[in-house]
Design a protein around this motif. Structure first.
Motif, PDB file in Angstrom:
ATOM      1  N   GLU A   1       0.846  -1.190   0.000  1.00  0.00           N
ATOM      2  CA  GLU A   1       0.000   0.000   0.000  1.00  0.00           C
ATOM      3  C   GLU A   1       0.879   1.236   0.000  1.00  0.00           C
ATOM      4  O   GLU A   1       2.074   1.173   0.295  1.00  0.00           O
ATOM      5  CB  GLU A   1      -0.948   0.014   1.207  1.00  0.00           C
ATOM      6  CG  GLU A   1      -0.303   0.338   2.538  1.00  0.00           C
ATOM      7  CD  GLU A   1      -1.324   0.504   3.660  1.00  0.00           C
ATOM      8  OE1 GLU A   1      -2.001   1.544   3.694  1.00  0.00           O
ATOM      9  OE2 GLU A   1      -1.407  -0.415   4.486  1.00  0.00           O
ATOM     10  N   ASN A   2       0.273   2.350  -0.351  1.00  0.00           N
ATOM     11  CA  ASN A   2       0.961   3.634  -0.315  1.00  0.00           C
ATOM     12  C   ASN A   2       0.358   4.420   0.842  1.00  0.00           C
ATOM     13  O   ASN A   2      -0.834   4.717   0.841  1.00  0.00           O
ATOM     14  CB  ASN A   2       0.771   4.368  -1.643  1.00  0.00           C
ATOM     15  CG  ASN A   2       1.639   5.590  -1.760  1.00  0.00           C
ATOM     16  OD1 ASN A   2       1.974   6.227  -0.768  1.00  0.00           O
ATOM     17  ND2 ASN A   2       1.997   5.930  -2.973  1.00  0.00           N
TER      18      ASN A   2
ATOM     19  N   ASP B   1       5.424  -2.486   1.977  1.00  0.00           N
ATOM     20  CA  ASP B   1       5.353  -3.847   1.449  1.00  0.00           C
ATOM     21  C   ASP B   1       5.391  -4.799   2.640  1.00  0.00           C
ATOM     22  O   ASP B   1       6.377  -4.841   3.370  1.00  0.00           O
ATOM     23  CB  ASP B   1       6.528  -4.115   0.509  1.00  0.00           C
ATOM     24  CG  ASP B   1       6.449  -5.479  -0.147  1.00  0.00           C
ATOM     25  OD1 ASP B   1       5.327  -5.990  -0.318  1.00  0.00           O
ATOM     26  OD2 ASP B   1       7.515  -6.027  -0.490  1.00  0.00           O
ATOM     27  N   VAL B   2       4.306  -5.525   2.845  1.00  0.00           N
ATOM     28  CA  VAL B   2       4.204  -6.453   3.974  1.00  0.00           C
ATOM     29  C   VAL B   2       4.220  -7.872   3.437  1.00  0.00           C
ATOM     30  O   VAL B   2       3.455  -8.207   2.534  1.00  0.00           O
ATOM     31  CB  VAL B   2       2.914  -6.205   4.785  1.00  0.00           C
ATOM     32  CG1 VAL B   2       2.790  -7.212   5.915  1.00  0.00           C
ATOM     33  CG2 VAL B   2       2.880  -4.786   5.330  1.00  0.00           C
TER      34      VAL B   2
ATOM     35  N   VAL C   1       8.997   1.089   3.199  1.00  0.00           N
ATOM     36  CA  VAL C   1       9.124   0.273   4.402  1.00  0.00           C
ATOM     37  C   VAL C   1       8.713  -1.149   4.031  1.00  0.00           C
ATOM     38  O   VAL C   1       7.643  -1.364   3.471  1.00  0.00           O
ATOM     39  CB  VAL C   1       8.224   0.804   5.544  1.00  0.00           C
ATOM     40  CG1 VAL C   1       8.274  -0.125   6.746  1.00  0.00           C
ATOM     41  CG2 VAL C   1       8.627   2.209   5.951  1.00  0.00           C
ATOM     42  N   ASP C   2       9.595  -2.091   4.324  1.00  0.00           N
ATOM     43  CA  ASP C   2       9.296  -3.511   4.121  1.00  0.00           C
ATOM     44  C   ASP C   2       9.152  -4.148   5.492  1.00  0.00           C
ATOM     45  O   ASP C   2      10.035  -4.001   6.345  1.00  0.00           O
ATOM     46  CB  ASP C   2      10.416  -4.218   3.356  1.00  0.00           C
ATOM     47  CG  ASP C   2      10.590  -3.672   1.944  1.00  0.00           C
ATOM     48  OD1 ASP C   2       9.597  -3.189   1.374  1.00  0.00           O
ATOM     49  OD2 ASP C   2      11.716  -3.726   1.422  1.00  0.00           O
ATOM     50  N   VAL C   3       8.052  -4.859   5.696  1.00  0.00           N
ATOM     51  CA  VAL C   3       7.795  -5.516   6.972  1.00  0.00           C
ATOM     52  C   VAL C   3       7.645  -7.014   6.708  1.00  0.00           C
ATOM     53  O   VAL C   3       6.936  -7.416   5.787  1.00  0.00           O
ATOM     54  CB  VAL C   3       6.515  -4.971   7.651  1.00  0.00           C
ATOM     55  CG1 VAL C   3       6.363  -5.547   9.043  1.00  0.00           C
ATOM     56  CG2 VAL C   3       6.525  -3.453   7.697  1.00  0.00           C
TER      57      VAL C   3
ATOM     58  N   GLN D   1      -2.128  -4.166  10.837  1.00  0.00           N
ATOM     59  CA  GLN D   1      -1.932  -3.216   9.740  1.00  0.00           C
ATOM     60  C   GLN D   1      -1.961  -1.783  10.254  1.00  0.00           C
ATOM     61  O   GLN D   1      -1.159  -0.941   9.841  1.00  0.00           O
ATOM     62  CB  GLN D   1      -2.997  -3.428   8.668  1.00  0.00           C
ATOM     63  CG  GLN D   1      -2.839  -4.733   7.924  1.00  0.00           C
ATOM     64  CD  GLN D   1      -3.950  -4.953   6.904  1.00  0.00           C
ATOM     65  OE1 GLN D   1      -4.764  -4.084   6.636  1.00  0.00           O
ATOM     66  NE2 GLN D   1      -3.986  -6.149   6.336  1.00  0.00           N
ATOM     67  N   GLU D   2      -2.869  -1.495  11.172  1.00  0.00           N
ATOM     68  CA  GLU D   2      -2.948  -0.149  11.746  1.00  0.00           C
ATOM     69  C   GLU D   2      -1.696   0.155  12.573  1.00  0.00           C
ATOM     70  O   GLU D   2      -1.195   1.278  12.563  1.00  0.00           O
ATOM     71  CB  GLU D   2      -4.209  -0.022  12.613  1.00  0.00           C
ATOM     72  CG  GLU D   2      -4.519   1.392  13.018  1.00  0.00           C
ATOM     73  CD  GLU D   2      -4.653   2.364  11.855  1.00  0.00           C
ATOM     74  OE1 GLU D   2      -4.121   3.491  11.977  1.00  0.00           O
ATOM     75  OE2 GLU D   2      -5.256   2.017  10.827  1.00  0.00           O
ATOM     76  N   GLU D   3      -1.170  -0.844  13.261  1.00  0.00           N
ATOM     77  CA  GLU D   3       0.058  -0.659  14.038  1.00  0.00           C
ATOM     78  C   GLU D   3       1.248  -0.381  13.119  1.00  0.00           C
ATOM     79  O   GLU D   3       2.133   0.402  13.465  1.00  0.00           O
ATOM     80  CB  GLU D   3       0.330  -1.889  14.911  1.00  0.00           C
ATOM     81  CG  GLU D   3       1.483  -1.715  15.854  1.00  0.00           C
ATOM     82  CD  GLU D   3       1.292  -0.603  16.862  1.00  0.00           C
ATOM     83  OE1 GLU D   3       2.292   0.087  17.180  1.00  0.00           O
ATOM     84  OE2 GLU D   3       0.157  -0.387  17.336  1.00  0.00           O
ATOM     85  N   ILE D   4       1.260  -0.986  11.939  1.00  0.00           N
ATOM     86  CA  ILE D   4       2.322  -0.713  10.964  1.00  0.00           C
ATOM     87  C   ILE D   4       2.269   0.758  10.555  1.00  0.00           C
ATOM     88  O   ILE D   4       3.292   1.450  10.515  1.00  0.00           O
ATOM     89  CB  ILE D   4       2.192  -1.632   9.735  1.00  0.00           C
ATOM     90  CG1 ILE D   4       2.498  -3.079  10.131  1.00  0.00           C
ATOM     91  CG2 ILE D   4       3.110  -1.172   8.600  1.00  0.00           C
ATOM     92  CD1 ILE D   4       2.140  -4.093   9.070  1.00  0.00           C
ATOM     93  N   ARG D   5       1.060   1.261  10.265  1.00  0.00           N
ATOM     94  CA  ARG D   5       0.919   2.679   9.883  1.00  0.00           C
ATOM     95  C   ARG D   5       1.346   3.594  11.038  1.00  0.00           C
ATOM     96  O   ARG D   5       2.023   4.603  10.831  1.00  0.00           O
ATOM     97  CB  ARG D   5      -0.516   2.973   9.471  1.00  0.00           C
ATOM     98  CG  ARG D   5      -0.906   2.292   8.176  1.00  0.00           C
ATOM     99  CD  ARG D   5      -2.335   2.614   7.769  1.00  0.00           C
ATOM    100  NE  ARG D   5      -2.813   1.621   6.834  1.00  0.00           N
ATOM    101  CZ  ARG D   5      -3.639   0.630   7.143  1.00  0.00           C
ATOM    102  NH1 ARG D   5      -4.111   0.502   8.370  1.00  0.00           N
ATOM    103  NH2 ARG D   5      -4.009  -0.238   6.228  1.00  0.00           N
TER     104      ARG D   5
END
Length: 102
Positions: free
Chosen positions: A5-6, A13-14, A46-48, A26-30
């Motif tokens: 996502e952008n 990139d997850v 960011v790659d997770v 996903q919200e925690e990543i943001r």
């Protein structure tokens, strides 16, 4: 489950091997990206990475995160039992690296 996502001009990139990442993670990543952005405005991507090592009761979750910035990227990884606390620990490690690089 893999997704891209952008988010605020940053490509996320997850990658998760044989795992489904729920909306809370996903919200925690943001939220993590927002925190990292306070220390550098130059984040490109960011790659997770989420994976599980081992099986059964001895299985450990692994979270890794690479932050693409001009110059060398920063990377951190941690192992534990729960995704969200691991993600927070990884972000704390990345913040320390970003502070050192300034």
């Amino acid at each position: 489950m893999n997704y891209t996502e952008n988010y605020r001009g940053i490509k996320i990139d997850v990658q998760s091997v044989n795992l489904d990442i729920d909306g809370a993670v996903q919200e925690e990543i943001r939220s993590s990206i927002d925190k990292l952005s306070k220390f550098t405005q130059d984040i490109n991507a960011v790659d997770v990475y989420f994976k599980t090592e081992g099986q059964g009761g001895t299985a450990k979750h692994v979270v890794g995160m690479r932050v693409g910035i001009p110059g060398p990227d920063v990377f951190a990884e941690d192992k534990g039992d729960h995704w969200v606390p691991l993600l927070k620990d990884v972000v704390d490690k990345l913040v320390r690296q970003l502070k050192k690089s300034k």
